[in-house]
Design an enzyme around this catalytic site. Structure first.
Site, mmCIF file in Angstrom:
data_model
loop_
_atom_site.group_PDB
_atom_site.id
_atom_site.type_symbol
_atom_site.label_atom_id
_atom_site.label_comp_id
_atom_site.label_asym_id
_atom_site.label_seq_id
_atom_site.Cartn_x
_atom_site.Cartn_y
_atom_site.Cartn_z
ATOM 1 N N GLU A 99 0.835 -1.209 0.000
ATOM 2 C CA GLU A 99 0.000 0.000 0.000
ATOM 3 C C GLU A 99 0.869 1.257 0.000
ATOM 4 O OE1 GLU A 99 -4.212 -0.620 1.056
ATOM 5 O OE2 GLU A 99 -3.310 -1.050 3.011
ATOM 6 N N GLU A 102 -4.759 -8.938 2.793
ATOM 7 C CA GLU A 102 -5.792 -8.635 3.772
ATOM 8 C C GLU A 102 -7.019 -9.550 3.678
ATOM 9 O OE1 GLU A 102 -3.211 -5.049 3.669
ATOM 10 O OE2 GLU A 102 -3.959 -6.500 2.216
#
Length: 266
Positions: free
Chosen positions: A120, A140
């Site tokens: 990210e 995730e």
């Protein structure tokens, strides 16, 4: 020059090198690291002598994502870092380049794991270099979590949507070669040489007119979601003033005199 126990800062000429420095935890994000990162972004933009930023990790890793225990305060060193986070609840998003974009170009030099929060942060950088054994991925969903660092918005804008959705929905790991093939990174280099290549790219940027570099970066991002006609109008508004700077005059003189330009950010 700033830094914390988990984030080191050093200068390489006109490049500010920020190093995620928690190798025993594969540079998983901690509060001291996030505070140091945000301060590093601000330091780079505030220092006229800094023309580029390189982000890398210590110990053969880039970043393995969030350390939930550290963020909860377990084993955290330095209460002052938690106080910074409490004073600015948005600080961690700014540190991860979700809610902050440095004016100076940011080059990522990746070795080893660059996963979850690491991938990210990567999406907030401008140019990306990785060693052959680097690993990328947004894990995730495999843990029943959401990649809330910006990936569901940014990733489909940076790589083809089909690849973005596969990465987001399967949570699988990607090799450096796969990441390059889908456009997530720009360079794959032998292991252990990502930082050296990133610094080479930074030196090329540093040799250019700093005002022009900053204006070009700003134009690319601010016009990304505009129509072509609106984008071209915004480009003119951003670009024309550069021609009136001392940098532009120095570039023209240096070209005419067949010498390297000497820019002074004026």
């Amino acid at each position: 020059m700033g830094g914390t126990e988990h984030l080191t800062v050093r200068r390489e000429g006109a490049t500010l090198v920020l190093t995620l420095n928690r190798p025993e935890a594969r540079n998983a994000l901690s509060i001291p690291m996030l505070v140091g990162l945000y301060d590093g972004w601000l330091e780079a933009d505030a220092d006229a002598e800094v023309r580029s930023i390189v982000l890398t990790g210590a110990g053969g890793s880039f970043c393995a994502g969030m350390d939930l225990k550290a963020l909860a305060g377990q084993g955290m060193a330095g209460q002052e870092h938690r106080e910074r986070l409490e004073a600015d609840p948005d600080l961690h998003w700014k540190a991860m380049l979700r809610h902050h974009r440095p004016r100076k170009p940011v080059i990522a030099a990746v070795e080893g794991p660059c996963v979850a929060g690491g991938t990210e942060i990567l999406q907030g950088t401008d140019i990306r270099v990785a060693g052959e054994s680097a690993v990328f991925g947004l894990f995730e969903v495999r843990r029943g979590l959401f990649p809330i660092g910006g990936s569901t918005v940014r990733l489909p804008r940076q790589i083809p949507r089909t690849h973005a959705l596969e990465m987001l929905l399967t949570g699988r790991a990607y090799t450096a070669r796969e990441a390059a093939d889908i456009g997530l990174i720009g360079h794959v280099v032998p292991d252990g040489t990502a930082l050296a290549r990133a610094l080479e790219i930074a030196e090329r940027i540093n040799a250019c007119g700093p005002l022009a570099v900053e204006a070009v970066k700003a134009s690319v991002y601010e016009t990304a979601e505009m129509t072509e006609s609106d984008g071209l109008a915004a480009e003119l508004k951003r670009g024309w003033p550069v021609f009136d700077t001392a940098d532009a005059k120095e570039g023209a003189r240096a070209f005419a005199e067949k010498r390297p330009p000497v820019y002074k950010r004026a």
